[in-house]
Design a protein around this motif. Structure first.
Motif, PDB file in Angstrom:
ATOM      1  N   GLY A   3       0.819  -1.220   0.000  1.00 27.60           N
ATOM      2  CA  GLY A   3       0.000   0.000   0.000  1.00 27.60           C
ATOM      3  C   GLY A   3       0.845   1.258   0.000  1.00 27.60           C
ATOM      4  O   GLY A   3       0.522   2.236  -0.695  1.00 27.60           O
ATOM      5  N   TYR A   4       1.943   1.250   0.749  1.00 27.43           N
ATOM      6  CA  TYR A   4       2.837   2.411   0.770  1.00 27.43           C
ATOM      7  C   TYR A   4       3.481   2.636  -0.597  1.00 27.43           C
ATOM      8  O   TYR A   4       3.644   3.777  -1.050  1.00 27.43           O
ATOM      9  CB  TYR A   4       3.914   2.226   1.831  1.00 27.43           C
ATOM     10  CG  TYR A   4       3.409   2.306   3.241  1.00 27.43           C
ATOM     11  CD1 TYR A   4       3.057   3.524   3.809  1.00 27.43           C
ATOM     12  CD2 TYR A   4       3.276   1.150   4.014  1.00 27.43           C
ATOM     13  CE1 TYR A   4       2.593   3.599   5.111  1.00 27.43           C
ATOM     14  CE2 TYR A   4       2.811   1.219   5.324  1.00 27.43           C
ATOM     15  CZ  TYR A   4       2.463   2.436   5.864  1.00 27.43           C
ATOM     16  OH  TYR A   4       1.997   2.516   7.146  1.00 27.43           O
ATOM     17  N   VAL A   5       3.875   1.559  -1.243  1.00 25.97           N
ATOM     18  CA  VAL A   5       4.512   1.684  -2.557  1.00 25.97           C
ATOM     19  C   VAL A   5       3.551   2.302  -3.564  1.00 25.97           C
ATOM     20  O   VAL A   5       3.898   3.248  -4.292  1.00 25.97           O
ATOM     21  CB  VAL A   5       5.016   0.308  -3.039  1.00 25.97           C
ATOM     22  CG1 VAL A   5       5.512   0.401  -4.488  1.00 25.97           C
ATOM     23  CG2 VAL A   5       6.126  -0.191  -2.136  1.00 25.97           C
ATOM     24  N   TYR A   6       2.317   1.805  -3.605  1.00 27.86           N
ATOM     25  CA  TYR A   6       1.350   2.329  -4.565  1.00 27.86           C
ATOM     26  C   TYR A   6       0.922   3.750  -4.207  1.00 27.86           C
ATOM     27  O   TYR A   6       0.784   4.621  -5.083  1.00 27.86           O
ATOM     28  CB  TYR A   6       0.121   1.418  -4.624  1.00 27.86           C
ATOM     29  CG  TYR A   6       0.428   0.010  -5.088  1.00 27.86           C
ATOM     30  CD1 TYR A   6       1.435  -0.225  -6.020  1.00 27.86           C
ATOM     31  CD2 TYR A   6      -0.268  -1.082  -4.591  1.00 27.86           C
ATOM     32  CE1 TYR A   6       1.726  -1.500  -6.441  1.00 27.86           C
ATOM     33  CE2 TYR A   6       0.010  -2.366  -5.006  1.00 27.86           C
ATOM     34  CZ  TYR A   6       1.013  -2.579  -5.923  1.00 27.86           C
ATOM     35  OH  TYR A   6       1.305  -3.851  -6.336  1.00 27.86           O
ATOM     36  N   GLY A   7       0.698   4.006  -2.939  1.00 31.57           N
ATOM     37  CA  GLY A   7       0.253   5.336  -2.529  1.00 31.57           C
ATOM     38  C   GLY A   7       1.300   6.406  -2.766  1.00 31.57           C
ATOM     39  O   GLY A   7       1.000   7.492  -3.291  1.00 31.57           O
ATOM     40  N   ILE A   8       2.548   6.121  -2.378  1.00 31.93           N
ATOM     41  CA  ILE A   8       3.624   7.100  -2.597  1.00 31.93           C
ATOM     42  C   ILE A   8       3.863   7.318  -4.088  1.00 31.93           C
ATOM     43  O   ILE A   8       4.144   8.444  -4.527  1.00 31.93           O
ATOM     44  CB  ILE A   8       4.897   6.631  -1.882  1.00 31.93           C
ATOM     45  CG1 ILE A   8       4.678   6.623  -0.359  1.00 31.93           C
ATOM     46  CG2 ILE A   8       6.082   7.513  -2.226  1.00 31.93           C
ATOM     47  CD1 ILE A   8       5.815   5.982   0.409  1.00 31.93           C
ATOM     48  N   SER A   9       3.745   6.258  -4.867  1.00 30.61           N
ATOM     49  CA  SER A   9       3.920   6.406  -6.325  1.00 30.61           C
ATOM     50  C   SER A   9       2.853   7.315  -6.921  1.00 30.61           C
ATOM     51  O   SER A   9       3.168   8.204  -7.730  1.00 30.61           O
ATOM     52  CB  SER A   9       3.876   5.028  -6.989  1.00 30.61           C
ATOM     53  OG  SER A   9       4.896   4.190  -6.499  1.00 30.61           O
ATOM     54  N   ALA A  10       1.619   7.125  -6.523  1.00 32.59           N
ATOM     55  CA  ALA A  10       0.535   7.945  -7.070  1.00 32.59           C
ATOM     56  C   ALA A  10       0.680   9.407  -6.664  1.00 32.59           C
ATOM     57  O   ALA A  10       0.569  10.320  -7.501  1.00 32.59           O
ATOM     58  CB  ALA A  10      -0.814   7.394  -6.612  1.00 32.59           C
ATOM     59  N   LEU A  11       0.945   9.662  -5.376  1.00 30.97           N
ATOM     60  CA  LEU A  11       1.099  11.050  -4.921  1.00 30.97           C
ATOM     61  C   LEU A  11       2.334  11.706  -5.529  1.00 30.97           C
ATOM     62  O   LEU A  11       2.306  12.895  -5.896  1.00 30.97           O
ATOM     63  CB  LEU A  11       1.188  11.075  -3.396  1.00 30.97           C
ATOM     64  CG  LEU A  11      -0.078  10.655  -2.635  1.00 30.97           C
ATOM     65  CD1 LEU A  11       0.171  10.673  -1.127  1.00 30.97           C
ATOM     66  CD2 LEU A  11      -1.246  11.570  -2.989  1.00 30.97           C
ATOM     67  N   GLY A  12       3.417  10.948  -5.658  1.00 25.30           N
ATOM     68  CA  GLY A  12       4.620  11.504  -6.273  1.00 25.30           C
ATOM     69  C   GLY A  12       4.415  11.864  -7.740  1.00 25.30           C
ATOM     70  O   GLY A  12       4.919  12.896  -8.206  1.00 25.30           O
ATOM     71  N   CYS A  13       3.674  11.033  -8.460  1.00 23.96           N
ATOM     72  CA  CYS A  13       3.402  11.334  -9.875  1.00 23.96           C
ATOM     73  C   CYS A  13       2.545  12.589 -10.024  1.00 23.96           C
ATOM     74  O   CYS A  13       2.777  13.415 -10.921  1.00 23.96           O
ATOM     75  CB  CYS A  13       2.722  10.142 -10.533  1.00 23.96           C
ATOM     76  SG  CYS A  13       3.783   8.687 -10.711  1.00 23.96           S
TER      77      CYS A  13
END
Length: 246
Positions: free
Chosen positions: A139-149
């Protein structure tokens, strides 16, 4: 009595005789007044609705309008399924080599594509390697990726004269995550909580940020602003490094 007989003769007296039966009836055609007009089959056949043609098993194909090009495509001439889905393994391999070699110039035409096959694969691989190290951080990997993009897309559109889509930003950041995936795989067999792990994490952060900033600079024609682009990229990949180390 004589008067009655004279009245009877005058009453029944007419000009009709048997010879007048051959005359045409007033208002009717000769075929209807003919004595032979008693064939019921002919009348039924004349007034019966037209019959549909027999089914021959052939599929109806409408004729093409004049001047229209004929469709000559066949099953063999159709493009492959992966090409229709936008998956090009040649471009994936070229983007991967561009990320692995930060000194190699990036091809802006290839990098400007919305290709999410590699980024999704790298994110899943990183989540699996973290799970093998005892860290369930999908969940952290997907969430940080989305917010970073989202943040990088907004920042690049403000800094550049060109407009870049969210898909292109996600594609570049996802491919540049490959060195971090290698670091998470290394963390499975060796603990990074030490001086060596810290130095290795800093090296990987610089590697990822340099690759991403190089691709963004070549795609958006931002040659003099690569360091400004590399700083937010380093912050983003630093968060992934924290998930990997700790």
């Amino acid at each position: 009595m004589g008067d009655f007989q004279q009245f009877d003769q005058d009453f029944y007296q007419s000009e009709y005789n048997i010879d007048n039966q051959g005359q045409d009836a007033c208002g009717y055609e000769a075929a209807y007044t003919s004595p032979d007009y008693h064939n019921i089959d002919d009348v039924a056949a004349y007034y019966a609705p037209p019959k549909d043609p027999l089914y021959t098993g052939m599929v109806f194909q409408p004729a093409a309008p004049p001047g229209a090009a004929e469709d000559t495509d066949s099953f063999e001439e159709e493009p492959p399924l992966l090409e229709e889905l936008g998956i090009n393994f040649d471009h994936i391999w070229q983007k991967t080599l561009t990320v692995l070699n930060p000194l190699k110039p990036a091809d802006g035409g290839i990098m400007n594509e919305t290709d999410l096959t590699g980024p999704v694969l790298f994110c899943i691989t990183m989540g699996i390697t973290l799970l093998m190290a005892g860290k369930a951080h999908f969940g952290y990997v997907y969430g940080i990726s989305a917010l970073g993009c989202v943040g990088m897309c907004t920042l690049l559109n403000l800094m550049s004269a060109y407009t870049i889509s969210y898909g292109c930003v996600a594609s570049v950041l996802g491919y540049s995550l490959l060195p971090m995936v290698a670091l998470s795989a290394f963390a499975v067999v060796y603990s990074l909580q030490g001086l060596l792990g810290t130095l290795l994490a800093l090296f990987v952060i610089g590697w990822c940020s340099l690759s991403a900033s190089k691709i963004f600079s070549s795609t958006l024609d931002m040659g003099g602003q690569q360091l400004l682009v590399a700083y937010p990229c380093a912050l983003l990949y630093g968060v992934f490094a924290l998930l990997t180390v700790f």
